[in-house]
Design a protein around this motif. Sequence first.
Motif, PDB file in Angstrom:
ATOM      1  N   SER A  52       0.828  -1.215   0.000  1.00  0.00           N
ATOM      2  CA  SER A  52       0.000   0.000   0.000  1.00  0.00           C
ATOM      3  C   SER A  52       0.860   1.263   0.000  1.00  0.00           C
ATOM      4  O   SER A  52       0.384   2.347   0.335  1.00  0.00           O
ATOM      5  CB  SER A  52      -0.953  -0.002   1.200  1.00  0.00           C
ATOM      6  N   LEU A  54       3.212   2.351   1.822  1.00  0.00           N
ATOM      7  CA  LEU A  54       3.515   3.011   3.086  1.00  0.00           C
ATOM      8  C   LEU A  54       4.968   2.774   3.482  1.00  0.00           C
ATOM      9  O   LEU A  54       5.604   3.629   4.080  1.00  0.00           O
ATOM     10  CB  LEU A  54       2.570   2.444   4.156  1.00  0.00           C
ATOM     11  N   LEU A  55       5.472   1.610   3.137  1.00  0.00           N
ATOM     12  CA  LEU A  55       6.872   1.272   3.411  1.00  0.00           C
ATOM     13  C   LEU A  55       7.585   0.997   2.095  1.00  0.00           C
ATOM     14  O   LEU A  55       6.997   0.399   1.193  1.00  0.00           O
ATOM     15  CB  LEU A  55       6.968   0.004   4.274  1.00  0.00           C
ATOM     16  N   LEU A  74       1.721   6.867  -6.752  1.00  0.00           N
ATOM     17  CA  LEU A  74       0.496   7.679  -6.738  1.00  0.00           C
ATOM     18  C   LEU A  74      -0.634   6.976  -7.503  1.00  0.00           C
ATOM     19  O   LEU A  74      -1.783   6.947  -7.051  1.00  0.00           O
ATOM     20  CB  LEU A  74       0.777   9.059  -7.339  1.00  0.00           C
ATOM     21  N   ARG A  77      -1.901   4.110  -5.425  1.00  0.00           N
ATOM     22  CA  ARG A  77      -2.766   4.522  -4.305  1.00  0.00           C
ATOM     23  C   ARG A  77      -4.169   4.926  -4.760  1.00  0.00           C
ATOM     24  O   ARG A  77      -5.090   4.971  -3.967  1.00  0.00           O
ATOM     25  CB  ARG A  77      -2.089   5.663  -3.531  1.00  0.00           C
ATOM     26  N   LYS A  78      -4.294   5.245  -6.057  1.00  0.00           N
ATOM     27  CA  LYS A  78      -5.623   5.606  -6.569  1.00  0.00           C
ATOM     28  C   LYS A  78      -6.530   4.387  -6.710  1.00  0.00           C
ATOM     29  O   LYS A  78      -7.750   4.501  -6.631  1.00  0.00           O
ATOM     30  CB  LYS A  78      -5.490   6.288  -7.944  1.00  0.00           C
ATOM     31  N   VAL A  82      -7.509   0.621   1.592  1.00  0.00           N
ATOM     32  CA  VAL A  82      -6.820  -0.009   2.724  1.00  0.00           C
ATOM     33  C   VAL A  82      -7.718   0.039   3.965  1.00  0.00           C
ATOM     34  O   VAL A  82      -8.223   1.097   4.328  1.00  0.00           O
ATOM     35  CB  VAL A  82      -5.484   0.712   3.023  1.00  0.00           C
ATOM     36  N   VAL A  83      -7.917  -1.124   4.565  1.00  0.00           N
ATOM     37  CA  VAL A  83      -8.606  -1.182   5.859  1.00  0.00           C
ATOM     38  C   VAL A  83      -7.565  -1.637   6.877  1.00  0.00           C
ATOM     39  O   VAL A  83      -7.242  -2.825   6.947  1.00  0.00           O
ATOM     40  CB  VAL A  83      -9.789  -2.178   5.820  1.00  0.00           C
ATOM     41  N   PRO A  84      -7.012  -0.704   7.624  1.00  0.00           N
ATOM     42  CA  PRO A  84      -5.917  -1.074   8.518  1.00  0.00           C
ATOM     43  C   PRO A  84      -6.409  -1.838   9.738  1.00  0.00           C
ATOM     44  O   PRO A  84      -7.602  -1.867  10.040  1.00  0.00           O
ATOM     45  CB  PRO A  84      -5.321   0.274   8.925  1.00  0.00           C
ATOM     46  N   ALA A  88      -8.531   3.481  12.258  1.00  0.00           N
ATOM     47  CA  ALA A  88      -7.904   4.728  11.833  1.00  0.00           C
ATOM     48  C   ALA A  88      -8.972   5.736  11.428  1.00  0.00           C
ATOM     49  O   ALA A  88      -9.183   6.019  10.244  1.00  0.00           O
ATOM     50  CB  ALA A  88      -6.934   4.456  10.688  1.00  0.00           C
TER      51      ALA A  88
ATOM     52  N   ARG B 240      -3.193   7.160  16.317  1.00  0.00           N
ATOM     53  CA  ARG B 240      -4.448   6.600  15.822  1.00  0.00           C
ATOM     54  C   ARG B 240      -4.296   5.828  14.525  1.00  0.00           C
ATOM     55  O   ARG B 240      -5.201   5.110  14.119  1.00  0.00           O
ATOM     56  CB  ARG B 240      -5.441   7.735  15.588  1.00  0.00           C
ATOM     57  N   ARG B 245      -2.872   5.789   7.365  1.00  0.00           N
ATOM     58  CA  ARG B 245      -3.958   5.567   6.404  1.00  0.00           C
ATOM     59  C   ARG B 245      -3.965   6.666   5.344  1.00  0.00           C
ATOM     60  O   ARG B 245      -4.167   6.400   4.160  1.00  0.00           O
ATOM     61  CB  ARG B 245      -5.299   5.532   7.148  1.00  0.00           C
TER      62      ARG B 245
END
Lengths: 315, 404
Positions: A52, A54-55, A74, A77-78, A82-84, A88, B240, B245
């Motif tokens: 996703s 993020l890393l 980018l 990400r479109k 993501v359901v963390p 969140a 959070r 996210r």
Amino acid sequence: MSEPILTTKDLRKSYGDLEAVKGVSFSVLRGEIFSLLGPNGAGKTTTISMLSCLLSPSGGTAEIGGHDIISNSLDVRKIIGVVPQEIALYEELTARQNLHFWGSMYNMSGKALKARIDEVLTQVNLAERANDRVSTFSGGMKRRINIAVGLLHKPQLLFMDEPTVGIDPQSRRRILDMVKELRDQGMTVLYTTHYMEEAEELSDRVGIIDHGKLIALGTQAELTKVVGQQETLRLHLGEGHLAEDHLELFTAVQGVLSATALNGEMALSVTEAEEALPGVISKANAVALPIRSIDIEEPNLEAVFLHLTGRALRD
Amino acid sequence: MRKIATLVWKDTILRFSSASEILFFLILPIVFTFLLGGGFSTFATEEDTDSRIPLLVVNEDDSDLAQALLDVLSTSETVRVDIMSRDEAEAAFADETAPALLLIPAGFADALLTGETAVLDLRQLPDDNNATIAGRAVNTAVSYISRPLNAARASVTIAAERQPFADNAARHAYFTQSLALAQDLAAETPQRVTLTQPETATTQNGDYNPATQSSVGQLITWVFIPLLGTSGFLALERRRGTLRRLLTTPTQKATYLLGTITSQFLVGLVQMILLIGFGILVMHVNWGNSLGGLAILLVAFALTSVAFGTMLGTFVKTESQASNLSIMLGMSMALLGGCWWPMELFPPAVQNVVKVLPTTWAMQGLTDMVMRGQGVNAVLLETAVLLGFAAVFFAIGILRFRHD
């Protein structure tokens, strides 16, 4: 359901000397639910975090919808949602305000956003609580809004990272049903869990991950073939008796292939439960080991994990 | 742009979702400004609005010189002379109704006229800034009346060198005549340096004014501390998981930072406008005659504060850490920056050291405009320094920015 939407090749992530993900390769096909099953700390969240965007991976490659996750993050990400694992959300905002905020972050606006917010609120069964602050919601309701955020922009691929952790059975049931509905609507889902039952119920295909390595991959039927026709005898011992103390006793019984201890219970892999059972009981009687109950389990993903790692999934 | 507006909208709701935020945003700043600025004396009658520091005076020397000293003190713009008997004065001083008591003992003038050391008894409350200021006013007055005496003594010495006096009576007569002449000349001498101040300035002659000092200092203090709270916002978003996210959405890190900074900056500006309004309407503070100068200085200060908060947010791990550090650092920097008492009261070395603080520059710029009536050109340096601070703080904050 044959074209892959996600492909990883030798994906790695290291933190100094610690290798959290050790060269993971797999594909997720369009329209399927693909589960990454593994115990806590196996590398599931790290893998999803890399996918996703993020890393940054320490090595290997991954493409989502034809876009490289590093050079074209980018665009990636479109098309992902993501359901963390954590809730969140902004608890000070109402459910609708949260959805409005996150929708805007996905470049949505105006009437289209408003209509979509109403849709997802209905989908997660929270339309009546739309204007209440999230802080007033139960854990299960917060989880559902957490999922709704991930669905807002109708992503091609939805990552769900342990979305049922810490909630009551009723809310869990609702979420599992919702995931199946999403698949029925054509959405692709990459679902991580350490609950074997969830992976079994939801998945078209499962990847079993442990210590940062993908140790098995396939449909449930393909994976259980790994353990052959083995069954599992689950022995619940009497109070005060530790399963760990009696493992060697039972490995000597005819028909028992291996013995593992888990939370005071003993799991015996056997070729044929009916044949091994008398020997197990007489052995227990011989050493005056009280057995409260015995369950016979058909081959499942837990047995696969046990077979592959020598440990139970929840160890 | 729409995303930035949405981030501002979200942050504003988050910030004011807690009633305690209003405490820091408006209530505490107003209470402190009001109390430190003279409190209820703001509503007193004109007769009671003499903001000069009271100086208790006991005159036990019935002489022209003692009277001259009192005349000079009575024209002071920093002290207000209250003449009374010794018993009354000592009782009032014991009650701390005034920070200083001046006793002119009998024989004061005789000692001066005969060239002996004249002793004045000046009693001051310990650790009291007003007592220090009153002491300086007394020194100034003594110095003023000493000048004609020194001139008369010098003229007697020169006359004796040319032609010795016949006797002491002749010497005394010559001294008395010289002293009278020197006093007349001193009275008639035009002032060579005149301190002027624009009419728009609040104070009459650049003197210390508690209401103005309080309004300016408290504005800086109470805008600075909440803006350092930007660090708490970043910590909250990390805890959070909303920051993580957010970075999985098609939103750039720069957009997020810009939105967060903009929201805090705008809240800071609104707070400043409210506090300036309070200063004008309630404390009768004149905020100078340069709206442009005031605007650029306050904008630069708000940017510096938000940048400092952003940088701080990359060092803290939790909201409570952020909150404690914001209050501790904010209050310390405000105190050292001269926001709670005039910088002139600091030792010179400290005055130099505190130039490393943005609060010092903000206070200096505002003081130049509000107390000294200066214009936009006078605050360009302060504005530039504040923007320099902002650039450095932002750079560190962006370089260290992390989502977990």
